[in-house]
Write a protein that holds these residues in place. Sequence first.
Motif, PDB file in Angstrom:
ATOM      1  N   SER A 244      -3.710  27.039 -23.462  1.00  0.00           N
ATOM      2  CA  SER A 244      -4.895  26.361 -22.927  1.00  0.00           C
ATOM      3  C   SER A 244      -5.496  25.352 -23.890  1.00  0.00           C
ATOM      4  N   GLY A 245      -5.148  25.463 -25.195  1.00  0.00           N
ATOM      5  CA  GLY A 245      -5.720  24.585 -26.191  1.00  0.00           C
ATOM      6  C   GLY A 245      -7.082  25.028 -26.687  1.00  0.00           C
ATOM      7  N   GLU A 246      -7.605  26.142 -26.167  1.00  0.00           N
ATOM      8  CA  GLU A 246      -8.902  26.636 -26.619  1.00  0.00           C
ATOM      9  C   GLU A 246      -8.772  27.206 -28.035  1.00  0.00           C
ATOM     10  N   THR A 247      -9.846  27.048 -28.821  1.00  0.00           N
ATOM     11  CA  THR A 247      -9.803  27.484 -30.217  1.00  0.00           C
ATOM     12  C   THR A 247     -11.007  28.354 -30.546  1.00  0.00           C
ATOM     13  N   VAL A 248     -10.867  29.112 -31.628  1.00  0.00           N
ATOM     14  CA  VAL A 248     -11.949  29.900 -32.215  1.00  0.00           C
ATOM     15  C   VAL A 248     -11.977  29.587 -33.700  1.00  0.00           C
ATOM     16  N   ALA A 249     -13.152  29.273 -34.224  1.00  0.00           N
ATOM     17  CA  ALA A 249     -13.334  29.053 -35.665  1.00  0.00           C
ATOM     18  C   ALA A 249     -14.682  29.660 -36.042  1.00  0.00           C
ATOM     19  N   CYS A 250     -14.661  30.662 -36.919  1.00  0.00           N
ATOM     20  CA  CYS A 250     -15.892  31.380 -37.240  1.00  0.00           C
ATOM     21  C   CYS A 250     -15.730  32.117 -38.559  1.00  0.00           C
ATOM     22  N   PRO A 251     -16.828  32.611 -39.124  1.00  0.00           N
ATOM     23  CA  PRO A 251     -16.705  33.490 -40.284  1.00  0.00           C
ATOM     24  C   PRO A 251     -15.920  34.740 -39.890  1.00  0.00           C
ATOM     25  N   TYR A 252     -15.209  35.311 -40.835  1.00  0.00           N
ATOM     26  CA  TYR A 252     -14.369  36.481 -40.550  1.00  0.00           C
ATOM     27  C   TYR A 252     -15.188  37.607 -39.924  1.00  0.00           C
ATOM     28  N   ALA A 253     -16.375  37.849 -40.434  1.00  0.00           N
ATOM     29  CA  ALA A 253     -17.202  38.957 -39.946  1.00  0.00           C
ATOM     30  C   ALA A 253     -17.589  38.793 -38.486  1.00  0.00           C
TER      31      ALA A 253
END
Length: 924
Positions: free
Chosen positions: A109-118
């Motif tokens: 789908s091309g969707e992404t997640v970018a976040c702090p590990y916690a």
Amino acid sequence: MNAVEIEEAVSALAERMFDAAEFPFQFLEAFGNKQTTIKRLRAVKGSTNASDLAGAVLQRNNIHIAAAAPGEVSAAFAGLRASPATAKAKAQFILATDGDTFEAEDLTSGETVACPYADFPNHFGFFLPLAGISTVKQVRDSAFDIRATARLNRLYVELLKDNPDWGTAERRAEMNHFMARLIFCFFAEDTDIFHGEGLFTATVDQMSAKDSANTHEVIAELFRAMNTVIKERAAAGIRSWANVFPYVNGGLFSGSLEVPRFSRIARSYLIHIGNLKWTQINPDIFGSMIQAVADDEERGALGMHYTSRPNILKVLNPLFLDDLREKLAEADDNPRKLLNLRNRMAKIRVFDPACGSGNFLVIAYKEMREIEAEINRRRGEVDRKSEIPLTNFRGIELREFPAEIARLALIIAEFQCDTLYRGQKLALAEFLPLNAENWITCGNALRLDWLSICPPTGTGVKLVGDDLFSAPLDQAQIDFENEGGETFICGNPPYVGRRNQNKEQKDEIKFVLGKNLKSSASLDYVFCWIEKSAHYVQKNSGEFAFVTTNSVSQGTQIPIYWPHLFSMGLKINFAHRSFKWSNNAADNAGVTCVVLGIGLPRTPKYIFDDEQRHEVVNINPYLLPSDVQVVETSSNPISDVSRMRYGNLPGDGNYLTLTRAERDKLIHDDPMFERIIIPLYGAQEFIRGLQRYCLWIDDSDLSSALESEFVRHRIDGVRRTRETSPDPSYNALIHRPHQFRDRNLGERMTILAPTICSEAREYLPTAVFPGRIGTTNQAFALYDAPLWNMALIASRLHLVWIGTVCGKLKTDYRYSNTLGWNTFPVPTLTDKNKVDLTRCAEDILLAREAHFPATIADLYDPEKMPADLREAHERNDEVLERIYIGRRFKNDTERLEKLFDLYTKMAASAAPKRADRGTKERAS
């Protein structure tokens, strides 16, 4: 693992010390991978790890994971995307983390997640396909609702462990009521209803001992304060630390204020739950999830069984919301038209007679508030108090806890809407105290008077319990003048097929339907709700719409029920054709649903296919724009095709049936038996290639056959079976124990069709056998019929016809000669048409023969069907469909529309023929 269990495992992983070497395996384990799978990924030799990157783990068809060096997440992520192995192994996801930063992408789908590990547990729904869970977007994005449900479930189980008496039938309602109070407190403290963020949780944390000895006493005192008006608190001796809480009322804190005792673990769970951000709650989703916490049977599928918002809107939009939006568009900025629309909406009642935790009602309320807010904006009255009362959203629910949650979900939805459209200050000022009115009735909807619970106008019955929020109610408590208002009935009632109904459900079908329908016992349970709704709208206008399984629009249930409904002057005004339930776990059987909108006739009518809307003049029970309401069984074909008979019912106790070894021995001992032993085929034999034989003894051969002791023993067994049978028709056959009950036999050729066929197959399996063969009652047969008949049976046209008019057994096609074959409309065939179809049938048989000894089951597995066999079927379909319309049909809908159009003409012109009751064939 269900979604809640996965969320718990992912959250636990995030709380551990990050271990770069172990993280990929821990992550996969959190999504339900078994230890044997993990072990194979870890293996040095014969590893299933397909990664081409050092230290990374690639699970084929799933995910490529890299634990990066500190600060190198972006580089590792780029490496995963560029890796040839990622593409080769068809990985859906890539993921890189260093224990500080977390990045992932869904490559499909091309969707992404970018976040702090916690924070990555907040996005666990993004990865649910790793666990085989097919989700709609709302489930994936509702991490809070699933997380809150998981924590509450953990608390619930822990409390029952320490307070086993609260889990008994006598006290379970008290326990559920306690949980509803907690949910309200968690929501109220995060939305400033308690005038202090985290006030409830902080007070419990500060005032109760760390060993939890007095936690129950602290909570009970807080509940007591919320149930006591301010001016009476001094006299009641409310403690000072509890006196800061507002008066809530509304029945939520009335009745018993006893609280179960808490262990240390339970206390820590409570504090942890309170620290969640309850402003993120979605009452339409959360309500359905939380009801499973209190249901022992549903807890195993926690968080997965609920009706999604898109499916709910398939019901609500065409039922009445689309009309409200159209009227809003027509009103434009005209103040008078806008006012008229707002006044109309204030009188609309939405009634769900199987409301569960209220998600249909909540979404209807939220959608109407959105329309009302736009009206107020256009009229320059943005601060105006809503004129849409919660009491216009009525429900009936059999179980107490979901009924409580339904009311609580509506209260939360009202506050959220007030905050969104009018601002938090006004919302807070008008929220407390809660109204004591109760409009969700707890009881058996099939035994209650709906007009007393949701009267169209006037004042209703006011029969209430002592505790409005938790006591089972026989009737609704609140009603008021609603002259001129509309009532729309909606929901997702339990459907329960005939074979799965318990005694109570069968009794209720008899109670609701038995007095009007002779064959009501053959109907799905959901027809009880359809029947009660039909009587309601017949007497009081309005309309109703339900989402249910597509079995109500297929097969033998149609002639049993639908003519009765139409005789009441009602019509299907809109329908969503079959769509797959899209939000359950992978172990769900894939329920196929329809939506039916029924009421007094109105125009235009609409049929929905996915997102396409078709305006039609009429909608029949098969959800087609045809004037044909019911396809009736026919004792003879309406088309010029060969007669199909039911297979032979042996009635022999299997004594006339032989194995291959028994057949060979008899023929070896006496070659005469080669004449009276023939192959025997039912559906399983010809589909799976099984070999069975039978004794087929004509009267003229009986004396010779009886010379064999083996045959005499078998015939004696048949006689005993028929003598002792409780079926009189079997008793009448004892004079010919050497023969099957039925004696249909082809001399030159037999074409077989199965009584039951898997839904997975793209074509109805059929077989042709030369010479004399026996048939069983597990198949239908054409004896000595022209081969072109097989081309009809094997066509896509015929499959969609039987799938519609014959219906299904569970998810399998259920075939019938009198309903499926005899009613199948075939145009007049020329000699050339028959020659062409004969060649198509021969090509199908030759393609099968080329793959000998593969069975029909092997050849028609949709994943393994040989290309040449598929091509032969495609040619057959093309030849046949060109006979019908001169080209290929675009889809199954067009096929059915043409078939029903042709059936209308042929059935009208066919002279009615009385079924020959003496015939040996039977309908399935």
